[in-house]
Scaffold this active site. Sequence first.
Site, PDB file in Angstrom:
ATOM      1  N   HIS A 203      39.938  -6.106  25.905  1.00 61.31           N
ATOM      2  CA  HIS A 203      40.473  -4.661  25.729  1.00 61.31           C
ATOM      3  C   HIS A 203      41.046  -4.017  26.743  1.00 61.31           C
ATOM      4  CE1 HIS A 203      37.250  -3.098  27.867  1.00 61.31           C
ATOM      5  NE2 HIS A 203      37.836  -1.959  27.978  1.00 61.31           N
TER       6      HIS A 203
HETATM    7  C1  UD1 Z   1      39.271   3.285  27.095  1.00 60.87           C
HETATM    8  C2  UD1 Z   1      39.315   3.525  28.732  1.00 60.87           C
HETATM    9  C3  UD1 Z   1      38.845   2.193  29.171  1.00 60.87           C
HETATM   10  C4  UD1 Z   1      37.547   1.683  28.814  1.00 60.87           C
HETATM   11  C5  UD1 Z   1      37.532   1.620  27.360  1.00 60.87           C
HETATM   12  C6  UD1 Z   1      36.136   1.187  26.881  1.00 60.87           C
HETATM   13  C7  UD1 Z   1      41.019   5.056  29.391  1.00 60.87           C
HETATM   14  C8  UD1 Z   1      42.277   5.196  29.921  1.00 60.87           C
HETATM   15  N1  UD1 Z   1      40.567   3.805  29.103  1.00 60.87           N
HETATM   16  O1  UD1 Z   1      40.120   2.139  26.706  1.00 60.87           O
HETATM   17  O2  UD1 Z   1      38.864   2.291  30.838  1.00 60.87           O
HETATM   18  O3  UD1 Z   1      37.334   0.426  29.439  1.00 60.87           O
HETATM   19  O4  UD1 Z   1      37.881   3.093  26.759  1.00 60.87           O
HETATM   20  O5  UD1 Z   1      36.120   0.665  25.765  1.00 60.87           O
HETATM   21  O6  UD1 Z   1      40.423   5.990  29.199  1.00 60.87           O
HETATM   22  N2  UD1 Z   1      40.990   3.173  18.784  1.00 60.87           N
HETATM   23  C9  UD1 Z   1      40.460   3.302  17.440  1.00 60.87           C
HETATM   24  N3  UD1 Z   1      39.010   3.893  17.346  1.00 60.87           N
HETATM   25  C10 UD1 Z   1      38.455   4.405  18.511  1.00 60.87           C
HETATM   26  C11 UD1 Z   1      38.880   4.218  19.680  1.00 60.87           C
HETATM   27  C12 UD1 Z   1      40.057   3.811  19.827  1.00 60.87           C
HETATM   28  O7  UD1 Z   1      41.109   2.658  16.748  1.00 60.87           O
HETATM   29  O8  UD1 Z   1      37.214   4.976  18.165  1.00 60.87           O
HETATM   30  C13 UD1 Z   1      42.239   2.409  19.100  1.00 60.87           C
HETATM   31  C14 UD1 Z   1      43.492   3.399  18.946  1.00 60.87           C
HETATM   32  O9  UD1 Z   1      44.332   2.652  18.512  1.00 60.87           O
HETATM   33  C15 UD1 Z   1      43.779   3.891  20.544  1.00 60.87           C
HETATM   34  C16 UD1 Z   1      43.210   2.512  21.030  1.00 60.87           C
HETATM   35  O10 UD1 Z   1      42.166   2.064  20.379  1.00 60.87           O
HETATM   36  O11 UD1 Z   1      45.205   4.264  20.712  1.00 60.87           O
HETATM   37  C17 UD1 Z   1      43.002   2.653  22.726  1.00 60.87           C
HETATM   38  O12 UD1 Z   1      41.921   3.692  22.945  1.00 60.87           O
HETATM   39  P1  UD1 Z   1      41.844   4.561  24.242  1.00 60.87           P
HETATM   40  O13 UD1 Z   1      40.385   5.359  24.035  1.00 60.87           O
HETATM   41  O14 UD1 Z   1      43.096   5.385  24.353  1.00 60.87           O
HETATM   42  O15 UD1 Z   1      41.890   3.360  25.188  1.00 60.87           O
HETATM   43  P2  UD1 Z   1      40.695   2.060  25.345  1.00 60.87           P
HETATM   44  O16 UD1 Z   1      41.624   0.950  25.273  1.00 60.87           O
HETATM   45  O17 UD1 Z   1      39.655   2.297  24.407  1.00 60.87           O
HETATM   46  N1  UDP Z   2      29.481  -3.066  23.756  1.00 63.37           N
HETATM   47  C1  UDP Z   2      28.835  -2.904  22.838  1.00 63.37           C
HETATM   48  N2  UDP Z   2      29.654  -3.509  21.615  1.00 63.37           N
HETATM   49  C2  UDP Z   2      30.788  -4.283  21.460  1.00 63.37           C
HETATM   50  C3  UDP Z   2      31.347  -4.455  22.856  1.00 63.37           C
HETATM   51  C4  UDP Z   2      30.580  -3.883  23.862  1.00 63.37           C
HETATM   52  O1  UDP Z   2      28.136  -2.085  22.705  1.00 63.37           O
HETATM   53  O2  UDP Z   2      31.015  -4.848  20.559  1.00 63.37           O
HETATM   54  C5  UDP Z   2      28.968  -2.493  25.117  1.00 63.37           C
HETATM   55  C6  UDP Z   2      28.808  -3.460  26.220  1.00 63.37           C
HETATM   56  O3  UDP Z   2      27.594  -4.056  26.122  1.00 63.37           O
HETATM   57  C7  UDP Z   2      28.822  -2.561  27.663  1.00 63.37           C
HETATM   58  C8  UDP Z   2      29.890  -1.608  27.038  1.00 63.37           C
HETATM   59  O4  UDP Z   2      29.965  -1.435  25.815  1.00 63.37           O
HETATM   60  O5  UDP Z   2      27.554  -1.961  27.821  1.00 63.37           O
HETATM   61  C9  UDP Z   2      31.149  -1.974  27.686  1.00 63.37           C
HETATM   62  O6  UDP Z   2      32.111  -1.378  27.178  1.00 63.37           O
HETATM   63  P1  UDP Z   2      33.850  -1.575  27.156  1.00 63.37           P
HETATM   64  O7  UDP Z   2      33.705  -3.306  27.378  1.00 63.37           O
HETATM   65  O8  UDP Z   2      34.161  -1.077  26.091  1.00 63.37           O
HETATM   66  O9  UDP Z   2      34.363  -1.023  28.511  1.00 63.37           O
HETATM   67  P2  UDP Z   2      34.312  -1.104  30.104  1.00 63.37           P
HETATM   68  O10 UDP Z   2      32.860  -1.406  30.379  1.00 63.37           O
HETATM   69  O11 UDP Z   2      35.287  -2.278  30.130  1.00 63.37           O
HETATM   70  O12 UDP Z   2      34.661   0.217  30.424  1.00 63.37           O
END
Ligand code: UD1
Ligand code: UDP
Length: 352
Positions: A203
């Site tokens: 992601h």
């Molecule tokens: C964010 C964090 C990242 C973290 C990740 C965990 C920032 C800059 N990034 O990235 O560090 O590792 O969360 O998962 O804060 N979206 C949905 N539904 C949701 C959430 C997101 O559809 O509930 C989609 C939307 O299209 C959105 C995209 O995901 O634009 C990205 O979501 P966003 O929260 O901006 O960043 P992440 O990639 O989730």
């Molecule tokens: N995770 C989860 N379900 C999923 C994918 C990840 O519960 O489908 C959990 C995972 O076990 C870990 C956390 O989400 O505890 C990691 O989050 P993510 O990978 O979104 O973000 P990051 O750690 O890279 O910021």
Amino acid sequence: MKIATVLGARPQFIKAAPVSRVLRKQYTEVLIHTGQHYDPNMSAIFFEELNIPTPDYYLGVGSGSHGKQTGEMLMKIEEIVMQEKPDYVLVYGDTNSTLAGALVAAKLHIPVIHVEAGLRSFNKQMPEEINRIMTDHVSELLFCPTETAVENLRKENITRNVWNVGDVMYDAILYNKELAQRQSTILADLSLAEQSYYLITIHRAENTDDPDKLKAILAAFRDIDGTKVWPIHPRTRHKLEEYGLDASAIPGLRLIDPVGYLDMLRLESGAKKIITDSGGVQKEAYFLRVPCVTVREQTEWVETLEGGANILTGTDREKIVAAVHKEVAPVYVDVFGDGHAAEKIVAAIGQR
Ligand code: UD1
Ligand code: UDP
């Protein structure tokens, strides 16, 4: 004492669960959910499974550009913090929700507590790196998960009120590992045998926002034989659609919706290897002693590389495939604390 916790993204719910549990025995916690993640399987499921109290405030900020998302958070968090007047604002990790909470508090002269302080990838192209550096530099209490993180802060002249308490995600996994083993039915639901599949999560913006990199990653997955289970992050799903890439056509690849924490732990512990670009998943692979391949050029979790438990590949197709197929016999060391990070954090706050 009143502590306002600001969170909003999936990994923050998992980090907050053990800390909130201990914190609330002694202090009042006001929970502010920015709404950065909002799909039920990216947010609500974790509150239910991990018994995280219902947020006192839900800001509904949702998705957007960095400026729009962070800006809206700043305005809304500021209003609440001015009204609630907490003694501290507590933030986790490195997301835009982290930065917004920290910035609001620092400007209002409310001390910031940063949990998971001191992590660095030394790659400022990552939004998370900017968020971490900024947050660490305005924080009053800094709780590091490892000695490396303490050292990173020292190099930036941050030495006051810095503690290595261990990793709160280690607390979380110890608390939930057995439960996941007992309660999760995901392997049976997906007809998966133990050790018969690879688990994938991808992601990171640096991988998903560049079509060439995402194509190379998919090409690598095509070259890896066998079953590959991929709970796909909504960001990645949207990007695949935008680029017209069809991951479901890859033989052996099983795309599923994001799963809850217990199902994720079960999928992780049953996998023969984990392929990821997630920070949290790299650590969980290490805690569960499952070899990991990290589709990134750097990692903040450098301890996982020593001993061969984790291999960095970047997005090079051949490197990914070679690392996944490589036989490894990792050596694991306990470098993430003793599973009592939350107690140490709360005790340190109390001693101030
Ligand atoms: C964010 C964090 C990242 C973290 C990740 C965990 C920032 C800059 N990034 O990235 O560090 O590792 O969360 O998962 O804060 N979206 C949905 N539904 C949701 C959430 C997101 O559809 O509930 C989609 C939307 O299209 C959105 C995209 O995901 O634009 C990205 O979501 P966003 O929260 O901006 O960043 P992440 O990639 O989730
Ligand atoms: N995770 C989860 N379900 C999923 C994918 C990840 O519960 O489908 C959990 C995972 O076990 C870990 C956390 O989400 O505890 C990691 O989050 P993510 O990978 O979104 O973000 P990051 O750690 O890279 O910021």
